[in-house]
Design a protein around this motif. Structure first.
Motif, PDB file in Angstrom:
ATOM      1  N   ALA A 567      49.710  31.863  38.195  1.00 21.60           N
ATOM      2  CA  ALA A 567      48.756  32.912  38.552  1.00 21.60           C
ATOM      3  C   ALA A 567      48.042  32.558  39.862  1.00 21.60           C
ATOM      4  N   HIS A 568      47.689  31.294  40.040  1.00 23.48           N
ATOM      5  CA  HIS A 568      46.975  30.869  41.242  1.00 23.48           C
ATOM      6  C   HIS A 568      47.871  31.004  42.477  1.00 23.48           C
ATOM      7  N   ALA A 569      49.114  30.601  42.325  1.00 23.92           N
ATOM      8  CA  ALA A 569      50.043  30.693  43.454  1.00 23.92           C
ATOM      9  C   ALA A 569      50.282  32.159  43.824  1.00 23.92           C
ATOM     10  N   ALA A 570      50.413  33.019  42.810  1.00 20.51           N
ATOM     11  CA  ALA A 570      50.654  34.432  43.092  1.00 20.51           C
ATOM     12  C   ALA A 570      49.472  35.047  43.811  1.00 20.51           C
ATOM     13  N   ARG A 571      48.288  34.642  43.398  1.00 15.69           N
ATOM     14  CA  ARG A 571      47.115  35.297  43.956  1.00 15.69           C
ATOM     15  C   ARG A 571      46.679  34.691  45.272  1.00 15.69           C
ATOM     16  N   PHE A 572      46.758  33.353  45.398  1.00 13.17           N
ATOM     17  CA  PHE A 572      46.180  32.696  46.566  1.00 13.17           C
ATOM     18  C   PHE A 572      47.198  31.965  47.439  1.00 13.17           C
ATOM     19  N   GLY A 573      48.421  31.865  46.977  1.00 12.42           N
ATOM     20  CA  GLY A 573      49.451  31.276  47.820  1.00 12.42           C
ATOM     21  C   GLY A 573      49.575  29.777  47.736  1.00 12.42           C
ATOM     22  N   PHE A 574      48.845  29.103  46.865  1.00 15.26           N
ATOM     23  CA  PHE A 574      49.012  27.658  46.736  1.00 15.26           C
ATOM     24  C   PHE A 574      48.531  27.187  45.365  1.00 15.26           C
TER      25      PHE A 574
END
Lengths: 673, 576
Positions: A567-574
């Motif tokens: 979820a974090h990668a999808a939303r913020f890219g890392f």
């Protein structure tokens, strides 16, 4: 539960002048709309009067859903109860200090007046730590003495908020018992009863806000219930909540804050229900009214929920449907700044004087004036009840915008529309692309007087291929609420590092939340099969502050960590190496109510009159040319309408540009390309 | 190539502002340091190709305008031709950024068709970069203040520069948080440059340039309109740093504000030369302090800012002054000196703008930072005591607010700290009688107490601990209360501290922070007795101060005004 006759349900929006009532025949899906003058001191009378015009008797209705603005108006106009505040020793001034922050760049600041003045704030000896350890026991004699002080100073209600009560509520509970025992006429609100989240100032504001509203709202709800019963209504009375659900009027008597921003929420939640009935579960809901444009995201059939609501300068710990809002509506004013830059909104001409074309003395050009000049809306609206003044609109746009900028009137008008649409599209882009979502996966659900006007343009900007316009889009917030379920939201702050917890420890905090919410739903008459329990955790990387909401399942700590990383990668890219932690556990318990049939109603009426058309001038579409104009009632399921066309109905006009086709599908107007 | 049109320009303007906001929000949500997500100790700006600010989203007011300087120097230093699409550069050299070493500037170019059309930048307090202590107030040069990053590419189209990340981690007490926050910043800036480029590409460069020139022209005009209403002349104000840890005597500060037509010059000549210590201000931050003052004086209601607002300003700061410090001066606490200058500019103009500028506020920020090891990990806590603001003609001063230079920072809730650290908040109260008396009363200061269930090493910030701020205009009273910190049992007589480092606190002791009140406006004998009574009932003014300062006699039992006694006291001219 069984009823021999066809069942209907009703809902009402009680405004300052008019009460709008919507009655839905749940077997046919037919929607009736009616209006009657509001009766200020007896709201049920206006409602019963309006219902009478629909020809459906109140006795045939098993459900009445009411969205009230009494709570928010009481707060904005500061007409609430006199509230006393009781807290932990050392924190008496908590409400006056707040968190010390103020707007940047100011020379000084008028702090919003707290709901409780300094003289009505008292403190008692008691203190617990975050882990529940009692440092100082509750001084019960002091609770009585301090409560007496407050009552003698005129307090009608007492809000209690103790430090760390979110983790260890026993002291608050005991203080509540003592106050109720000694002062039975006083309304008592305990902070942990309303919120089990940490942040003492926010929880204290929540408790005082509830105490401020509750006495007034109880009076209102009692009057409403009695008046409806006298009018012949014998069904269940529900009140809409800001979290997109409804609650029984009995529960609403103890949850005044839940009603605060229920108007917008009901529209979004209704959009989720109506769209998912057709299998469209990922939806952008947009509502354009006179002053603002509200948008919300619905994923997997559920609107996203924010755990706090900011209203009238206060942040309350009550869940609300997340809405993004900009000041862009039909009344938004177009003007030039001192350097000649063109702006539209956020200032609005409101209902009075309103747009120049209303002829009520408006002298500044608005979005609605531009839409009239561009040919998007007709000169006759509301089934001929109102005529718009096109000459007046041309005059103000020409004088204020076109001439100073050296543009033609039609360039200026389509430019004003274009600016508003661009701001809306940017907002939708921030909400989707900015959060790692692809807008092309969404259906656009548009309502409010202006939503259908801008929907196609926004869809094109975002790459969306399907638009849904519900029946009576102008009053959708009012009738959409009849599709809602009974909802109980509950959450608790509990800092847990999943990797150090066993499976049982990991899910333990849910038990209390599930027990509490299902007990409430059982009291409202729901059996186990009618209850859906959604579980979520608010998670973050260790040492982050902000959390992401992650659906909870029982696959254990590693799976939680992976779900959060994704979820974090999808939303913020890392992603961040190292630990994750759970901050808050949350459940949304849903008690399913029967839904209306979404039939093709009213059935398309055959049309044999002359074809109509109007000259339309739209910046994004190219040169002005005549567009077909149709009445929504004449569009059938079988023969879609090809754009360019305008689809008119009493409360809205839908713009169908070239490349789109429009058809009726189970009562909804569906545009596709 | 398209031509400029006013409609597209309007759309570009809102797009630029929304880009700054979006970068700001993403960084708040992804940073791993409380100074970013809780205290907003950072600022974002969007620049055109000339490196003029065209949109900003500001966290701390004290950063406003400093990013422009930082980004200009950084782009020049690094070389425009060295920048490629997807690059993000970082730098923490204090004399380039205007900050101190933990403040890292992060800048990304936005490209359209292979050419730079602008930049997106932020500067923020990224965590710990290995200074001698968490807050080395006693440093004497930049070499004691932590790792310094020269301008370098931290991110390219290929990803992060992990070598720099490793060096930074090796020098940090909080490696995961510090490197994580820097990566979060670079990711947010990169997203911002993409959004920026898309807007310019969609609406065309001519309309973009039209939007920028309109915005700047409008802002410049608004600022000039206000400045031209101030009578021409020289306005001089003197103040001092009363504690610098190292120097024994107070350090004198002087500022001359020259108004001429719609132009304003701030001249700091007469202030002390740079000092041995950590409170020196690099020129970039001095300019930022002046810009913050201009913003508050002229366009306080309007955000965001742009470079047009600063065209009216000239700053004169002799090289080697404390306000134009040269390497290797220590700058760790430069924000205290810089925000004092910003306040001095406003104070200087108070007599010329008495209807919008309030009487003097209570002081600076009284704050602590504590460090200790908890559950095997290094940990920091912090808090500050809000201060009272001065009254203004027609209204009482605001009570218990953060210092204006950090106005946006919300104090962290007791429950948030207590859930993660062995400390407990014992008091969070307004300081009674600390508001300067006056027809319009000054705002109240505060008292904040923390109990420590651990040994810890503390650093303290405080100024105006020797003398209170000056009294208010037209007979208004001086602020009451105090600005200092105490350690002990929580009693009145505990040993008091001002600016200090390496102060030990032991398990079981109590830390008390005091923030002073603001000055009053007008004679207190002219204050409505009913208002004085209300203040007594609310606990803001004591019964004795009501009589002594305001000449209003109140019965302790009934809390009613004794009308006759009040009349005779006021006729005698008691109070003030």
């Amino acid at each position: 539960m069984l009823h021999p006759q066809p069942l209907a349900s009703a809902s009402a929006d009680v405004g300052g002048t008019f009460t709008d009532v919507v009655v839905v025949d749940r077997t046919t899906g037919v929607v009736h709309v009616a209006k009657a003058p509001t009766v200020a001191d007896d709201p049920a009378r206006g409602i019963i009067d309006a219902i009478a015009k629909t020809q459906v008797p109140p006795s045939a209705m098993d459900r009445f859903v009411h969205g009230t603005t009494i709570g928010i108006n009481t707060l904005l106009q500061r007409h609430g109860a006199k509230v006393g505040f009781l807290t932990t020793r050392g924190f008496k001034d908590l409400l006056l200090i707040g968190r010390g922050n103020w707007p940047s760049f100011r020379l000084t600041w008028d702090r919003p007046t707290p709901l409780v003045p300094g003289r009505l704030a008292v403190e008692v000896n008691e203190r617990v730590k975050a882990d529940g350890t009692v440092i100082d026991a509750l001084d019960e004699a002091e609770v009585i003495a301090k409560a007496r002080e407050l009552v003698e100073s005129g307090a009608e209600a007492i809000a209690v908020c103790f430090i760390n009560a979110y983790a260890m509520p026993q002291h608050e509970r005991r203080a509540g018992e003592i106050i109720r025992e000694h002062f039975p006429d006083i309304v008592v609100c305990l902070s942990h009863d309303l919120s089990r989240r940490y942040r003492e100032y926010d929880r204290a504001v929540t408790a005082t806000g509830e105490a401020y509203l509750r006495p007034r709202m109880r009076t209102y709800f009692d009057k409403l219930s009695n008046g409806m019963a006298e009018g012949g209504f014998a069904g269940r009375l529900f009140i809409t909540a800001s979290d997109g659900g409804v609650m029984s009027v009995e529960q609403a008597r103890d949850r005044a804050l839940r009603t605060l921003v229920s108007g917008c929420a009901s529209g979004v939640a209704g959009a989720a229900v109506v769209a998912s009935a057709s299998g469209w579960n990922d939806v952008l809901a947009i509502d354009m009214g006179g002053t603002s444009f509200d948008a919300a995201i619905i994923q997997h059939g559920h609107p996203s929920i924010s755990p706090t609501a900011v209203v009238a300068g206060f942040e309350f710990q009550v869940p609300i449907i997340s809405l993004s809002t900009i000041g862009a509506g039909g009344g938004s004013i177009a003007y030039l700044d001192s350097a000649g830059g063109l702006h539209v909104g956020p200032e609005s001409a409101g209902a009075r004087p309103g747009p120049a074309c209303y002829g009520h003395g408006g002298t500044r050009p608005t979005f609605t004036d531009a839409a009239l000049v561009a040919g998007l809306i007709p000169e006759q609206i509301l089934e001929g009840e109102m005529t718009l003044d096109r000459e007046k609109a041309i005059e103000v746009i020409s004088r204020e915008i076109a001439e100073p900028l050296g543009l033609s009137v039609s360039e200026a008008a389509s430019g004003i529309i274009g600016i508003v649409e661009a701001r809306m599209a940017m907002l939708l882009e921030e909400m989707t692309v900015g959060n790692g979502l692809d807008p092309r996966d969404f259906t656009l659900f548009a309502y409010g007087g202006g939503g259908p006007l801008v929907a196609a343009r926004l869809a094109e900007e975002l790459g969306i291929r399907r638009i849904v316009i519900p029946q009576h889009p102008g009053v959708f917030s009012a009738w959409g609420m009849q599709t809602l379920d009974v909802v109980q939201e509950a959450s608790v702050t509990k800092l847990i590092v999943p990797s150090t917890a066993s499976g049982a420890e990991l899910s333990a905090p849910f038990e209390e939340l599930i027990a509490e919410t299902s007990a409430q739903l059982r009291r409202e008459g729901f059996g186990p099969d009618d209850i859906t329990m959604l579980r979520f955790v608010e998670m973050r990387y260790e040492s982050q502050e902000h959390t992401l909401l992650i659906p909870y399942d029982d696959r254990g700590a590693d799976a939680m960590h992976t779900a959060f990383d994704t979820a974090h990668a999808a939303r913020f890219g890392f992603t961040v190496p190292g630990g994750v932690e759970i901050v808050t556990y949350r459940v949304r318990a849903i008690g399913k109510l029967e839904k209306p049939a979404f039939a093709d109603a009213p059935a398309a009426e055959p049309f044999d009159g002359p074809a109509r058309s109007r000259q339309v001038d739209h910046r994004a579409v190219g040169a002005a040319r005549p567009w077909n104009v149709l009445d929504r009632r004449h569009i059938s399921t079988e023969t879609p309408v090809q754009g360019p066309a305008l689809v008119e109905e009493p409360t809205a006009t839908t713009v169908v540009p070239e490349g789109w086709n429009a058809r009726i599908d189970e009562g909804k107007l569906v545009l596709e390309r | 190539m398209t031509t400029a049109d006013p409609i597209s320009a309007a759309i570009v303007r809102s797009g630029l502002a929304s880009t700054a906001r979006e970068v700001f929000d993403q960084f708040v949500r992804t940073a791993l340091t409380p100074l970013i997500y809780e205290a907003y100790d950072f600022s974002v700006a969007v620049f055109d190709a000339n490196v003029d600010v065209v949109a900003d989203a500001s966290g701390l007011p004290e950063y406003v305008g400093s990013l422009a300087f930082t980004t200009q120097r950084l782009v020049a230093e690094f070389g425009r031709d060295q920048l490629n699409e997807g690059d993000v550069i970082v730098c923490s050299e204090p004399f380039l950024t205007g900050g101190h070493p933990p403040d890292i500037a992060v800048v990304g170019p936005a490209f359209v068709d292979g050419a730079i059309v602008g930049f997106v930048a932020l500067r923020g307090h990224m965590g710990d970069v290995g200074a001698r202590t968490a807050e080395p107030a006693d440093s004497t040069s930049v070499y004691e203040e932590g790792l310094v990053l020269p301008p370098l590419k931290f991110m390219t189209a290929d990803g992060f520069d992990e070598v720099t990340a490793k060096i930074l981690a090796a020098n940090s007490r909080m490696p995961r948080e510090t490197v994580g926050s820097l990566k979060a910043a670079a990711a947010a800036i990169h997203q911002g440059t993409l959004r920026f480029a898309k807007i310019v590409r969609t609406y065309g460069e001519p309309s973009y340039r039209l939007a920028v020139s309109e915005m700047m022209a409008r802002s410049e005009q608004e600022v000039r309109d206000v400045i031209s209403r101030i009578p021409d002349g020289e306005y001089i104000v003197r103040d001092q740093l009363d504690h610098t840890v190292i120097a024994i005597d107070p350090v004198p500060l002087m500022c001359t504000v020259r108004i001429s037509g719609s132009e304003i010059e701030v001249d700091v000549t007469g202030s002390a030369p740079q000092i041995v210590g950590s409170m020196n201000v690099p020129y970039a931050q001095t300019v930022a302090a002046c810009r913050l003052a201009i913003k508050r004086l002229t366009t306080q209601d309007r955000n965001p800012a742009n470079s047009g607002e600063y065209r009216v300003l000239t700053v004169v700061a002799p090289e080697g002054s404390i306000f134009n410090a040269q390497p290797p001066a220590g700058t760790f606490l430069m924000h205290i000196t810089a925000s004092l200058l910003s306040e001095m500019i406003v104070t200087a103009l108070q007599p010329a703008m008495p209807d919008i500028i309030p009487a003097h506020s209570g002081g600076h920020t009284t704050a602590y930072v504590g460090s200790f090891v908890h559950d095997g990990a290094y940990m920091q806590t912090d808090d500050s005591a809000p201060i009272g603001y001065g009254a203004i003609r027609g209204a009482d001063g605001a009570s218990a607010l953060q210092h204006f230079s950090i106005a946006g920072i919300a104090l962290a809730p007791a429950e948030v700290w207590e859930a993660r650290a062995p400390i407990m908040k014992l008091t969070y109260a307004l300081a009674r009688d600390s508001g300067g008396a006056g027809k319009w009363r000054g705002g109240l200061g505060s008292i904040v107490q923390w109990g420590f269930d651990t040994d810890a090493n503390l650093s303290f910030q405080a100024q105006r601990t020797i003398e209170p701020a000056p009294a208010g205009p037209d007979g208004g009273g001086a602020p009451g209360g105090r600005n200092d910190l105490q350690i002990g049992t929580g009693a009145e007589g505990d040993p008091a501290f001002s600016l200090a480092v390496d102060v030990p606190i032991t398990n079981g002791q109590i830390l008390t922070l005091h923030g002073a009140g603001g000055a009053g406006f007008g004679s207190p004998l002219d204050r409505e007795p009913q208002l004085v009574l209300g203040d007594v009932r609310d606990g803001f003014v004591s019964i004795s101060a009501a009589a002594d300062d305001y000449g209003v006699v109140i019965h302790p039992g009934t809390l009613d005004i004794d009308v006759d006694a009040t009349r005779s006291l006021r006729e005698k001219g008691n109070g003030a």
